[in-house]
Structures are given as structure tokens and as C-alpha cells.
Design an enzyme around this catalytic site. Structure first.
Site, short mmCIF file in Angstrom:
data_model
loop_
_atom_site.label_atom_id
_atom_site.label_comp_id
_atom_site.label_asym_id
_atom_site.label_seq_id
_atom_site.Cartn_x
_atom_site.Cartn_y
_atom_site.Cartn_z
N ARG A 235 17.93 65.37 17.23
CA ARG A 235 17.96 66.81 17.09
C ARG A 235 17.16 67.19 15.85
O ARG A 235 17.25 66.50 14.82
CB ARG A 235 19.40 67.32 16.93
CG ARG A 235 20.21 67.35 18.19
CD ARG A 235 19.71 68.46 19.15
NE ARG A 235 20.51 68.53 20.36
CZ ARG A 235 20.19 67.91 21.51
NH1 ARG A 235 19.12 67.19 21.62
NH2 ARG A 235 20.98 68.05 22.57
N GLU A 264 13.31 75.07 17.73
CA GLU A 264 12.46 74.93 18.93
C GLU A 264 12.36 76.26 19.66
O GLU A 264 13.36 76.98 19.73
CB GLU A 264 13.07 73.85 19.85
CG GLU A 264 13.02 72.48 19.20
CD GLU A 264 13.72 71.40 20.02
OE1 GLU A 264 14.09 71.65 21.17
OE2 GLU A 264 13.90 70.30 19.47
N HIS A 282 10.07 68.17 22.92
CA HIS A 282 11.42 67.79 23.38
C HIS A 282 11.37 67.22 24.80
O HIS A 282 12.01 67.74 25.71
CB HIS A 282 12.37 68.99 23.29
CG HIS A 282 13.83 68.59 23.25
ND1 HIS A 282 14.78 69.27 22.51
CD2 HIS A 282 14.51 67.58 23.85
CE1 HIS A 282 15.96 68.70 22.67
NE2 HIS A 282 15.81 67.67 23.49
#
Ligand code: 8YV
Length: 317
Positions: A235, A264, A282
Site C-alpha cells: 500500500r 492513487e 497498482h
């Protein structure tokens, strides 16, 4: 057979096969297609018994508070740090995630990033595409073989990364506070700074959330050192991004390969121009096979909950 009268609120667009299966068996409401969410909740909120979301979408507590019949949240992804689990526990709402089915894909992403940053694959490709090969020499990279892969978070994905890195002839070490894991053949470090000092690649794969927020700060990066690389497939919140930018600018680490970011889809602009940084959007679990398996597991949880009163892969709250 599921009672199709069960109302499910879907937090954001999901895998097509999951959307199809849910549409077949449930009364589905797509949150992103609701124009006036406030008015919709006032009218229909009391009927919603399930939320389907993802590790990326999360679920805002303020919204769940307005869903008095909510019983279950099923999440597409293994990480659930974007969901307030103590709130769910307080209301007795169940939660499921998608563990295991994505271990291989995320581990492959980690290895791909390690190779990419060490062998300068993205940079090399930019070099060829820009027509520079005819007139210039491309700089050398580094072997993975013989180096130390330091893993922060030796859970199931961490172990999958470890076995793949070992197949590349790397030494494997890991950080865990306190005692080593029993029956794990890798070198244990109870001190993160010491692991960083000895690692050539520091691979981050701990869960996100308050306990790991900014675990990787400037001190850890300085300990990692100017010949070593940071790889993050966990993360964005685990790495202090401002400190990372400062460390890279100061040459305190050799480079970084990042699949996840603090905000993000926003990536710090300073990173965009750095050739020793690999940036991916991601994509850790992003393969056809894995996303299909994740979609099936989300649906299996939803179905099992409403048919048998049990989740297949519950998160213990
Ligand atoms: C995302 C992830 O959930 O599993 C996780 O925790 O971060 C990913 O698999 C997935 O990309 C959501 O679309």
C-alpha cells in the site's frame, strides 16, 4: 438459490463476470450510476443488505451509517485497510476479502519490478524507442543473483515472493518484530533498520492501515543505502512518499519500483522524471486469471452468506 430480492450496493465498477453473476441473483444498485446518492439513500438505503467493494474503493463509514439493514461487506482484494473494521465489528457487520487467489500474481509483479528496476528495463525501452541505440551505449544494470531480498511482511504473498526470489539465487531475509516465524528457513530481523542495511532489495508487502503507516521513512531509506532498491507492492501508505522523493533526490537509495502510491491515482510529479524509478498503476493482482478467481471468490462469499449464512473467506473482526 439466492433470493433475488436481496439488495446489494456495488461501490464501483467490478469485474464483468462478477457484475453478471450479481445481476442474475441479486437486486443490484450501482453506486456510480446513481445521480443523487443522498436522495437515493433516503429512499432505498434501508433495503441495502450487502455492499460489494474493493480494496481500492473501500467503503466510507458515513455512508454505511445510513444503511441500517447492512449485514455484509464483500471486498474484491486481499487488503481491507480502506474499510473501518472496528465500525463493522461494532455493528456486527460481516466482512470478506479475497486471500490466496492473488498470491502468485502479486509475487510475480514484485519480481517483475525487481528485475525491471535492476536491469533498467523501462529505461532501456525508452532508449530504444527514442532512437538512441544507434549512437549511444546503454548503461549496465545489476544481477539479482547473489543479492539479498529483504521482505517486509512475510505473510502468504511475502512467502510467495520469497520462494520466487530464492529461485533467482537471492538470499532471503525478512522483518518481523519480536520472534522469528517457526519453520521458516529465511534470515529473521527483529529490527527494520538492520534488515534495510543488509538488503539489496527491500520489498514491502505488509498490510496497509494505521499500524504500518509510514513504516518506511527516511531513516529506513538511509539504512537501505545508495546501492539498494525499494520495491512496494503493498500500500502507498506504508512508504512516506515525501521522504522517498527526498531520498531519491539525494541519492540515498539506488532506485525504487512502485506499484502503489499514497494518493492513487496521483503519483508525485518529482518521480515522473526519474529514470531509476519504475512506476506501475497498482497492477499487482492485475491478470486475467487472478482477477477471474477474485471475482468468483467475491461472488462465492456473497452467495454463501445469503444462502448458508456463512462467508467462504471471512475477515475475523
Ligand atoms: C486491489 C489489492 O484490491 O488485493 C488487494 O489488496 O490492492 C488489489 O488486488 C484490486 O486491484 C482492486 O481492484
Amino acid at each position: 438459490m439466492t433470493d433475488s430480492n436481496v439488495d446489494v450496493l456495488v461501490w464501483g465498477p467490478m469485474h464483468a463476470s462478477l457484475m453478471q453473476a450479481m445481476a442474475r441473483d441479486f437486486t443490484v444498485h450501482n453506486r456510480w450510476e446513481i445521480n443523487d446518492l443522498d436522495a437515493w439513500i433516503a429512499d432505498h438505503g434501508a433495503r441495502v443488505r450487502a455492499i460489494v467493494t474493493s480494496g481500492v474503493y473501500g467503503a466510507e463509514t458515513a455512508l454505511m451509517e445510513r444503511l441500517p439493514s447492512l449485514e455484509v461487506v464483500t471486498s474484491f482484494g486481499v487488503g481491507y485497510d480502506a474499510i473501518d473494521t472496528s465500525y463493522l465489528a461494532g455493528r456486527g457487520i460481516r466482512l470478506s476479502n479475497t486471500p490466496d487467489v492473488l498470491n502468485n500474481a502479486v509475487a510475480e509483479t514484485a519480481l517483475a519490478l525487481m528485475l525491471c528496476v535492476s536491469r533498467k528495463i523501462s529505461e532501456a525501452e525508452r532508449f530504444v524507442r527514442a532512437g538512441k541505440w544507434a549512437t549511444g551505449k546503454f548503461p549496465l544494470g545489476h544481477d539479482l543473483a547473489g543479492k539479498t531480498c529483504g521482505i517486509v511482511g512475510l505473510g502468504k504473498i511475502g512467502k510467495t515472493i520469497a520462494s520466487r526470489a530464492a529461485a533467482f539465487d537471492m538470499q532471503i531475509a525478512y522483518f518481523r518484530r519480536g520472534e522469528p516465524y517457526p519453520n521458516v528457513p529465511y534470515t529473521h530481523y527483529a529490527d527494520l533498520g538492520e534488515l534495510a542495511r543488509d538488503a539489496d532489495y527491500l520489498v514491502i508487502i505488509v498490510p496497509g492501515g494505521p499500524e504500518t503507516e509510514h513504516l518506511i521513512g527516511r531513516d529506513v531509506m538511509r539504512a537501505l543505502g545508495s546501492q539498494s532498491y525499494l520495491v512496494n507492492v503493498a500500500r502507498g501508505s506504508v512508504v512516506d512518499e515525501k521522504a522517498l522523493v527526498a531520498s531519491l533526490q539525494a541519492g540515498e537509495i539506488a532506485g525504487a519500483a512502485l506499484d502503489v502510491f499514497e494518493d492513487e491515482p496521483h503519483v508525485p510529479v518529482e518521480l515522473l522524471g526519474m529514470d531509476n524509478v519504475v512506476l506501475t498503476p497498482h497492477i499487482g493482482s492485475g491478470t486475467y486469471e487472478t482477477r477471474q478467481a477474485m471475482a468468483e471468490l467475491v461472488f462465492a462469499n456473497l452467495s454463501a452468506y445469503f444462502n448458508q449464512g456463512e462467508l467462504v473467506t471471512p475477515v475475523v473482526l
